[in-house]
Design a protein around this motif. Structure first.
Motif, PDB file in Angstrom:
ATOM      1  N   ARG A  55       1.025  -1.254  -0.343  1.00 34.98           N
ATOM      2  CA  ARG A  55       0.440  -0.234   0.152  1.00 34.98           C
ATOM      3  C   ARG A  55       1.027   1.246  -0.075  1.00 34.98           C
ATOM      4  O   ARG A  55       1.695   1.501   1.050  1.00 34.98           O
ATOM      5  CB  ARG A  55      -0.891   0.217   1.706  1.00 34.98           C
ATOM      6  N   THR A  56       0.022   2.571  -0.442  1.00 29.81           N
ATOM      7  CA  THR A  56       1.025   3.628  -0.746  1.00 29.81           C
ATOM      8  C   THR A  56       0.380   4.386  -0.745  1.00 29.81           C
ATOM      9  O   THR A  56      -1.578   4.417  -1.065  1.00 29.81           O
ATOM     10  CB  THR A  56       2.230   3.509  -1.773  1.00 29.81           C
ATOM     11  N   GLY A  57       0.477   5.932  -0.635  1.00 32.43           N
ATOM     12  CA  GLY A  57      -0.036   7.284  -0.512  1.00 32.43           C
ATOM     13  C   GLY A  57       0.278   7.775  -2.366  1.00 32.43           C
ATOM     14  O   GLY A  57       1.371   6.885  -2.793  1.00 32.43           O
ATOM     15  N   GLU A  58      -0.344   8.884  -2.798  1.00 37.94           N
ATOM     16  CA  GLU A  58       0.253  10.037  -3.501  1.00 37.94           C
ATOM     17  C   GLU A  58       1.519  10.317  -3.128  1.00 37.94           C
ATOM     18  O   GLU A  58       1.856  10.065  -1.944  1.00 37.94           O
ATOM     19  CB  GLU A  58      -0.267  10.760  -3.217  1.00 37.94           C
ATOM     20  N   GLY A  59       1.981  10.258  -4.549  1.00 37.43           N
ATOM     21  CA  GLY A  59       3.618  10.752  -4.550  1.00 37.43           C
ATOM     22  C   GLY A  59       4.571  10.225  -5.292  1.00 37.43           C
ATOM     23  O   GLY A  59       4.401   9.858  -6.459  1.00 37.43           O
ATOM     24  N   PRO A 111       0.723  -0.164   6.927  1.00 33.96           N
ATOM     25  CA  PRO A 111       2.305   0.112   6.329  1.00 33.96           C
ATOM     26  C   PRO A 111       2.463   0.865   7.803  1.00 33.96           C
ATOM     27  O   PRO A 111       1.726   1.025   8.272  1.00 33.96           O
ATOM     28  CB  PRO A 111       1.598   1.567   5.424  1.00 33.96           C
ATOM     29  N   TRP A 112       3.720   0.584   8.285  1.00 38.75           N
ATOM     30  CA  TRP A 112       4.520   1.427   9.528  1.00 38.75           C
ATOM     31  C   TRP A 112       4.050   2.756   9.316  1.00 38.75           C
ATOM     32  O   TRP A 112       4.055   3.113  10.723  1.00 38.75           O
ATOM     33  CB  TRP A 112       6.143   0.950   9.472  1.00 38.75           C
ATOM     34  N   GLN A 113       3.874   3.991   8.262  1.00 30.60           N
ATOM     35  CA  GLN A 113       3.656   5.404   8.770  1.00 30.60           C
ATOM     36  C   GLN A 113       2.921   5.613   8.299  1.00 30.60           C
ATOM     37  O   GLN A 113       1.362   4.489   8.000  1.00 30.60           O
ATOM     38  CB  GLN A 113       4.718   6.209   7.497  1.00 30.60           C
ATOM     39  N   SER A 114       2.224   6.393   9.208  1.00 36.38           N
ATOM     40  CA  SER A 114       1.035   6.611   9.328  1.00 36.38           C
ATOM     41  C   SER A 114       0.459   8.271   8.073  1.00 36.38           C
ATOM     42  O   SER A 114       1.663   7.997   7.635  1.00 36.38           O
ATOM     43  CB  SER A 114       0.565   7.935  10.648  1.00 36.38           C
ATOM     44  N   GLY A 115      -0.354   8.034   8.178  1.00 28.58           N
ATOM     45  CA  GLY A 115      -1.402   8.888   6.668  1.00 28.58           C
ATOM     46  C   GLY A 115      -1.920   8.607   5.866  1.00 28.58           C
ATOM     47  O   GLY A 115      -2.667   6.727   6.341  1.00 28.58           O
ATOM     48  N   GLU A 116      -2.354   8.266   4.805  1.00 27.86           N
ATOM     49  CA  GLU A 116      -3.226   7.967   3.423  1.00 27.86           C
ATOM     50  C   GLU A 116      -3.125   6.898   3.165  1.00 27.86           C
ATOM     51  O   GLU A 116      -1.396   7.204   2.576  1.00 27.86           O
ATOM     52  CB  GLU A 116      -3.685   9.082   3.046  1.00 27.86           C
TER      53      GLU A 116
END
Length: 151
Positions: A55-59, A111-116
């Motif tokens: 999973r990942t966010g925009e970028g 994912p370990w990092q917060s955020g969308e």
């Protein structure tokens, strides 16, 4: 003269062994090309039917993974005696959220990092390779160097 015991050769792993090792860890490093240069990102992943899902966010990571170029994911592990490394090369596909995805592997992909992190990406491999080797004692690499006085 060295009295070091002979080291076991590096073991080239079969694809099935590679997938078994990948299932045993959840963090790898995703390599993508961005503007002609490699970039590497840590990702939490799951193995899903001999593919890798993350999973990942925009970028940058999402844009590069969704592009036309191949990607690679590398994961490692070790115990007290042996270490291993597995490399998955292939094409990344950005997935549309589906009932099957969200109740399957995606359900336990955190994912370990917060955020969308609303985008799911699947790496469909074109090759899977791996190596396992015996960890060498640090003393093997020790070189005693005498420091003489400068003349």
């Amino acid at each position: 003269m060295h009295n070091d015991p002979p080291q076991a050769p590096t073991e080239v792993l079969a694809a099935g062994a590679c997938w078994d090792l990948l299932r045993g860890v959840s963090v790898g490093h995703l390599a993508v090309l961005v503007d002609g240069y490699p970039e590497v990102f840590p990702v939490n992943y799951k193995v899903d039917h001999d593919t890798v899902l993350f999973r990942t966010g925009e970028g940058t990571k999402l844009r590069a993974a969704g592009g036309p170029l191949a990607v690679a994911l590398e994961a490692d592990g070790h115990d007290d005696a042996q270490a291993w490394s597995v490399l998955v090369k292939g094409k990344a596909v950005i997935l549309e959220p589906s009932e099957e995805l969200l109740t399957g592997a995606g359900l336990t992909l955190f994912p370990w990092q917060s955020g969308e992190k609303n985008h799911f990406v699947r790496i469909v491999p074109t090759s899977v390779s791996g190596r396992r080797f015996t960890i060498t004692s640090p003393l093997t690499w020790w070189n005693h160097v005498e420091h003489g006085a400068a003349g």
